[in-house]
Design a protein around this motif. Structure first.
Motif, short mmCIF file in Angstrom:
data_model
loop_
_atom_site.label_atom_id
_atom_site.label_comp_id
_atom_site.label_asym_id
_atom_site.label_seq_id
_atom_site.Cartn_x
_atom_site.Cartn_y
_atom_site.Cartn_z
N THR A 275 0.80 -1.22 0.00
CA THR A 275 0.00 0.00 0.00
C THR A 275 0.83 1.27 0.00
O THR A 275 0.33 2.32 -0.33
CB THR A 275 -0.93 0.04 1.22
OG1 THR A 275 -0.13 -0.07 2.41
CG2 THR A 275 -1.92 -1.09 1.20
N GLU A 276 2.10 1.19 0.40
CA GLU A 276 2.93 2.39 0.50
C GLU A 276 3.70 2.60 -0.80
O GLU A 276 4.63 1.87 -1.11
CB GLU A 276 3.89 2.26 1.67
CG GLU A 276 4.75 3.48 1.89
CD GLU A 276 3.94 4.73 2.13
OE1 GLU A 276 4.10 5.67 1.34
OE2 GLU A 276 3.17 4.77 3.09
N ASN B 230 -5.39 5.29 -6.98
CA ASN B 230 -6.74 4.80 -6.71
C ASN B 230 -6.62 3.39 -6.14
O ASN B 230 -6.20 2.47 -6.84
CB ASN B 230 -7.57 4.79 -7.99
CG ASN B 230 -9.01 4.43 -7.73
OD1 ASN B 230 -9.35 3.85 -6.71
ND2 ASN B 230 -9.87 4.75 -8.68
N THR B 231 -6.98 3.23 -4.87
CA THR B 231 -6.89 1.91 -4.22
C THR B 231 -8.27 1.31 -3.97
O THR B 231 -8.38 0.28 -3.31
CB THR B 231 -6.15 2.02 -2.88
OG1 THR B 231 -6.83 2.98 -2.06
CG2 THR B 231 -4.72 2.48 -3.08
N GLU B 232 -9.31 1.93 -4.51
CA GLU B 232 -10.67 1.47 -4.21
C GLU B 232 -11.15 0.39 -5.17
O GLU B 232 -12.15 -0.26 -4.91
CB GLU B 232 -11.62 2.66 -4.22
CG GLU B 232 -11.32 3.63 -3.08
CD GLU B 232 -12.23 4.84 -3.08
OE1 GLU B 232 -13.20 4.85 -3.87
OE2 GLU B 232 -11.99 5.76 -2.29
N LYS B 233 -10.47 0.20 -6.28
CA LYS B 233 -10.87 -0.85 -7.22
C LYS B 233 -10.22 -2.17 -6.82
O LYS B 233 -9.45 -2.25 -5.87
CB LYS B 233 -10.41 -0.47 -8.64
CG LYS B 233 -11.04 0.78 -9.18
CD LYS B 233 -10.53 1.04 -10.58
CE LYS B 233 -11.12 2.31 -11.16
NZ LYS B 233 -10.57 2.62 -12.48
N SER C 44 -4.51 1.46 -9.06
CA SER C 44 -4.10 2.11 -10.30
C SER C 44 -3.52 3.48 -9.99
O SER C 44 -3.77 4.05 -8.93
CB SER C 44 -5.29 2.25 -11.26
OG SER C 44 -6.28 3.08 -10.71
N ILE C 45 -2.73 3.98 -10.95
CA ILE C 45 -2.08 5.28 -10.78
C ILE C 45 -2.25 6.09 -12.05
O ILE C 45 -2.28 5.53 -13.16
CB ILE C 45 -0.58 5.11 -10.45
CG1 ILE C 45 0.04 6.44 -10.02
CG2 ILE C 45 0.19 4.48 -11.60
CD1 ILE C 45 1.44 6.31 -9.46
N ASP C 46 -2.41 7.37 -11.89
CA ASP C 46 -2.45 8.31 -13.00
C ASP C 46 -1.44 9.40 -12.69
O ASP C 46 -1.68 10.23 -11.82
CB ASP C 46 -3.87 8.88 -13.15
CG ASP C 46 -4.02 9.80 -14.35
OD1 ASP C 46 -3.02 9.99 -15.08
OD2 ASP C 46 -5.12 10.33 -14.56
N ALA C 47 -0.29 9.36 -13.36
CA ALA C 47 0.80 10.29 -13.04
C ALA C 47 1.13 11.14 -14.26
O ALA C 47 1.11 10.66 -15.40
CB ALA C 47 2.04 9.52 -12.61
N LYS C 48 1.43 12.40 -14.02
CA LYS C 48 1.86 13.29 -15.08
C LYS C 48 3.14 13.97 -14.63
O LYS C 48 3.18 14.63 -13.58
CB LYS C 48 0.80 14.35 -15.37
CG LYS C 48 1.22 15.31 -16.47
CD LYS C 48 0.15 16.33 -16.80
CE LYS C 48 0.63 17.25 -17.90
NZ LYS C 48 -0.32 18.30 -18.23
N LEU C 49 4.21 13.77 -15.39
CA LEU C 49 5.49 14.38 -15.09
C LEU C 49 5.69 15.57 -16.02
O LEU C 49 5.66 15.41 -17.24
CB LEU C 49 6.63 13.37 -15.30
CG LEU C 49 6.49 12.03 -14.58
CD1 LEU C 49 7.68 11.14 -14.91
CD2 LEU C 49 6.39 12.23 -13.10
N ASP C 50 5.85 16.75 -15.46
CA ASP C 50 6.11 17.95 -16.25
C ASP C 50 7.62 18.08 -16.45
O ASP C 50 8.35 18.43 -15.53
CB ASP C 50 5.56 19.18 -15.54
CG ASP C 50 4.05 19.08 -15.32
OD1 ASP C 50 3.35 18.75 -16.29
OD2 ASP C 50 3.60 19.31 -14.19
#
Length: 164
Positions: free
Chosen positions: A33-34, A101-104, A108-114
């Motif tokens: 989880t971490e 998102n840990t509820e599914k 899952s992760i949604d990351a945006k690197l600028d």
């Protein structure tokens, strides 16, 4: 003789008073989880199927970028956590955000690197997280251009290793 006995008694009491049980070390964070911490990019691979035959291919541009990533994921605001780090041979600074998102059923992760004014790199998909590795897999259904061929589905796999 009295001084020796008193010194020995005081030393014994000091050792007993400073037992390990009095100051237990906290358990390490649960790796399932971490996700926060220091990570380094390892690879970027595209996999898919063309006419029922499995293929995979490394996108060398993105692979070079991912391998140069050194990022720290940490808690930010209520809407998104933040990313700080460097990329490229010149160790250019980058900033970014991610939403976990840990509820599914699957995390899952949604990351945006600028990466710069006109450049960014998005990482989005299901997360497989262990103590040492973070693997993000994003699947795409439908016709996808895959090199010089068209695949009926593909997945993008981005791998990172935990630095600390």
């Amino acid at each position: 003789m009295k001084k020796i006995l008193l010194t020995a008694a005081a030393a014994t009491m000091l050792i007993v008073a400073c037992s390990k049980d009095d100051n237990p070390t906290p358990p390490p964070p649960d790796p399932s989880t971490e996700i926060r911490g220091d990570w380094a990019g390892v690879s970027y691979v595209m996999t898919g199927f063309i006419d029922g035959e499995a293929i995979d291919e490394t996108n060398t541009d993105k692979d070079a970028l991912v391998k140069s990533l050194k990022i720290t994921l940490f808690e930010g605001t209520e809407t998104a956590d933040s990313i700080k780090g460097t990329y490229g041979e010149e160790n250019k600074a980058l900033l970014g955000t991610y939403v976990l998102n840990t509820e599914k059923d699957k995390t899952s992760i949604d990351a945006k690197l600028d990466l710069g004014e006109a450049e960014d790199f998005n990482v989005k998909g299901d997360v497989s997280l262990t103590k040492d590795s973070l693997i993000v897999t994003s699947g795409v259904k439908g016709d996808v251009q895959f090199g010089d061929k068209t695949a009926d589905s593909t997945s993008t796999v981005v791998k990172f290793v935990r630095e600390k």
